[in-house]
Design a protein around this motif. Structure first.
Motif, PDB file in Angstrom:
ATOM      1  N   LEU A  61       0.860  -1.189   0.000  1.00 39.27           N
ATOM      2  CA  LEU A  61       0.000   0.000   0.000  1.00 39.27           C
ATOM      3  C   LEU A  61       0.894   1.236   0.000  1.00 39.27           C
ATOM      4  CD1 LEU A  61      -2.980   0.998   0.256  1.00 39.27           C
ATOM      5  CD2 LEU A  61      -2.638   0.988   2.733  1.00 39.27           C
ATOM      6  N   ALA A  62       0.711   2.095  -0.985  1.00 37.32           N
ATOM      7  CA  ALA A  62       1.577   3.272  -1.146  1.00 37.32           C
ATOM      8  C   ALA A  62       1.457   4.206   0.060  1.00 37.32           C
ATOM      9  CB  ALA A  62       1.196   4.002  -2.432  1.00 37.32           C
ATOM     10  N   PHE A  69       5.955   6.090   4.855  1.00 35.05           N
ATOM     11  CA  PHE A  69       6.394   4.748   4.477  1.00 35.05           C
ATOM     12  C   PHE A  69       5.226   3.992   3.821  1.00 35.05           C
ATOM     13  CE2 PHE A  69      10.142   3.885   7.640  1.00 35.05           C
ATOM     14  CZ  PHE A  69      10.774   5.033   7.190  1.00 35.05           C
ATOM     15  N   ALA A  70       5.559   3.106   2.900  1.00 35.78           N
ATOM     16  CA  ALA A  70       4.544   2.217   2.316  1.00 35.78           C
ATOM     17  C   ALA A  70       4.322   1.041   3.252  1.00 35.78           C
ATOM     18  CB  ALA A  70       4.989   1.731   0.943  1.00 35.78           C
ATOM     19  N   LYS A  71       3.113   0.492   3.219  1.00 35.62           N
ATOM     20  CA  LYS A  71       2.763  -0.604   4.135  1.00 35.62           C
ATOM     21  C   LYS A  71       2.744  -1.937   3.388  1.00 35.62           C
ATOM     22  CE  LYS A  71      -0.624  -1.873   7.667  1.00 35.62           C
ATOM     23  NZ  LYS A  71      -1.921  -1.569   8.276  1.00 35.62           N
ATOM     24  N   VAL A  72       3.456  -2.921   3.929  1.00 36.37           N
ATOM     25  CA  VAL A  72       3.433  -4.283   3.395  1.00 36.37           C
ATOM     26  C   VAL A  72       2.387  -5.068   4.185  1.00 36.37           C
ATOM     27  CG1 VAL A  72       4.767  -6.376   2.975  1.00 36.37           C
ATOM     28  CG2 VAL A  72       5.871  -4.135   2.787  1.00 36.37           C
ATOM     29  N   GLY A 106      10.694   4.266   2.904  1.00 32.75           N
ATOM     30  CA  GLY A 106      10.727   3.146   3.843  1.00 32.75           C
ATOM     31  C   GLY A 106       9.491   2.282   3.712  1.00 32.75           C
ATOM     32  N   LEU A 107       9.575   1.133   4.342  1.00 29.49           N
ATOM     33  CA  LEU A 107       8.458   0.184   4.371  1.00 29.49           C
ATOM     34  C   LEU A 107       8.135  -0.132   5.820  1.00 29.49           C
ATOM     35  CD1 LEU A 107       9.704  -2.379   1.693  1.00 29.49           C
ATOM     36  CD2 LEU A 107       7.758  -0.826   1.432  1.00 29.49           C
ATOM     37  N   ARG A 140       4.637  -2.982  15.152  1.00 23.66           N
ATOM     38  CA  ARG A 140       5.059  -2.351  13.896  1.00 23.66           C
ATOM     39  C   ARG A 140       6.532  -2.675  13.667  1.00 23.66           C
ATOM     40  NH1 ARG A 140       4.066   3.216  10.917  1.00 23.66           N
ATOM     41  NH2 ARG A 140       6.121   3.620  10.037  1.00 23.66           N
ATOM     42  N   MET A 141       6.847  -3.089  12.447  1.00 19.16           N
ATOM     43  CA  MET A 141       8.249  -3.274  12.062  1.00 19.16           C
ATOM     44  C   MET A 141       8.483  -2.468  10.799  1.00 19.16           C
ATOM     45  SD  MET A 141       9.136  -7.182  13.030  1.00 19.16           S
ATOM     46  CE  MET A 141      10.881  -6.801  13.188  1.00 19.16           C
ATOM     47  N   GLN A 142       9.717  -2.005  10.617  1.00 23.27           N
ATOM     48  CA  GLN A 142       9.980  -1.148   9.468  1.00 23.27           C
ATOM     49  C   GLN A 142      11.431  -1.219   9.020  1.00 23.27           C
ATOM     50  OE1 GLN A 142       8.625   2.548  11.243  1.00 23.27           O
ATOM     51  NE2 GLN A 142      10.727   3.184  11.711  1.00 23.27           N
ATOM     52  N   ILE A 143      11.624  -0.764   7.797  1.00 24.66           N
ATOM     53  CA  ILE A 143      12.977  -0.691   7.238  1.00 24.66           C
ATOM     54  C   ILE A 143      13.046   0.556   6.358  1.00 24.66           C
ATOM     55  CG2 ILE A 143      12.425  -2.165   5.237  1.00 24.66           C
ATOM     56  CD1 ILE A 143      15.303  -3.311   5.473  1.00 24.66           C
ATOM     57  N   SER A 144      14.160   1.276   6.466  1.00 24.62           N
ATOM     58  CA  SER A 144      14.338   2.467   5.633  1.00 24.62           C
ATOM     59  C   SER A 144      15.029   2.091   4.337  1.00 24.62           C
ATOM     60  CB  SER A 144      15.196   3.508   6.378  1.00 24.62           C
ATOM     61  OG  SER A 144      14.508   3.953   7.520  1.00 24.62           O
ATOM     62  N   ALA A 145      14.783   2.886   3.319  1.00 18.87           N
ATOM     63  CA  ALA A 145      15.456   2.677   2.038  1.00 18.87           C
ATOM     64  C   ALA A 145      16.960   2.788   2.247  1.00 18.87           C
ATOM     65  CB  ALA A 145      14.997   3.732   1.037  1.00 18.87           C
TER      66      ALA A 145
END
Ligand SMILES: CC(C)(COP(=O)(O)OP(=O)(O)OC[C@H]1O[C@@H](n2cnc3c(N)ncnc32)[C@H](O)[C@@H]1OP(=O)(O)O)[C@@H](O)C(=O)NCCC(=O)NCCS
Length: 152
Positions: A61-62, A69-72, A106-107, A140-145
């Protein structure tokens, strides 16, 4: 969603993720009208003599005005094919799309606690306390570009 593989994607999501929390695809879509259509859909496909079989899937999701951040979402692999690296390949494809092609910073995802090691192994960080979603504990988990390589 008009792709012939979408039907198999939905069946897999229902089997692995949705049915266990009392939902089918219609119930999932009703929780956030329009979201399913806004997402990009990723499938891992296995060539089978009887035709292509979807063995893994995820949606992207954009970013929105409130969330850079976009959502996976809806990450899942066929129960009989888990542990073979299919989930990892799906996430690499999503990161390549988001960071390499879309330029997204990021995601993030809402990870079930049981799935957190999967994201950690991909370099994702925990970014919240535990919260409940669909009756299951998540973080919530995330990663930056990745940063562009420094030019000399
Ligand atoms: C989580 C899931 C998508 C991972 O896909 P997969 O194809 O099985 O994962 P991979 O084979 O690419 O595994 C990559 C690594 O993560 C680890 N891993 C995967 N799922 C894990 C889990 N649930 N718990 C602990 N470690 C896990 C694997 O052991 C592997 O580690 P290794 O490289 O040291 O061997 C899949 O197991 C699944 O569909 N689970 C049920 C649905 C689910 O929980 N979805 C996520 C919702 S947030």
């Amino acid at each position: 969603m008009s792709d012939p593989l979408y039907e198999q994607e939905v069946a897999l999501r229902e089997q692995v993720l949705l049915n266990s929390v009392g939902l089918d695809i219609e119930g999932y879509k009703a929780m956030a009208p329009g979201r399913e259509e806004k997402c990009e859909h990723f499938v891992a496909v296995f060539d089978h003599p009887k035709g292509e079989r979807v063995v893994g899937t995820a949606t992207l999701l954009a970013p929105t005005d409130d969330e850079p951040f976009a959502k996976v979402m809806q990450v899942c692999v066929d129960k009989q094919r888990q542990g073979e690296g299919i989930g990892t390949k799906l996430m690499i494809a999503i990161e390549a799309r988001a960071f390499g092609e879309m330029g997204i910073p990021g995601l993030y995802c809402h990870a079930q606690l049981a799935a957190m090691p999967f994201y950690e192994k991909l370099g994702w960080d925990t970014a919240s306390d535990v919260f409940m979603e669909a009756g299951i504990e998540h973080k919530r988990m995330q990663i930056s570009a990745p940063k562009p390589a420094e030019s000399r």
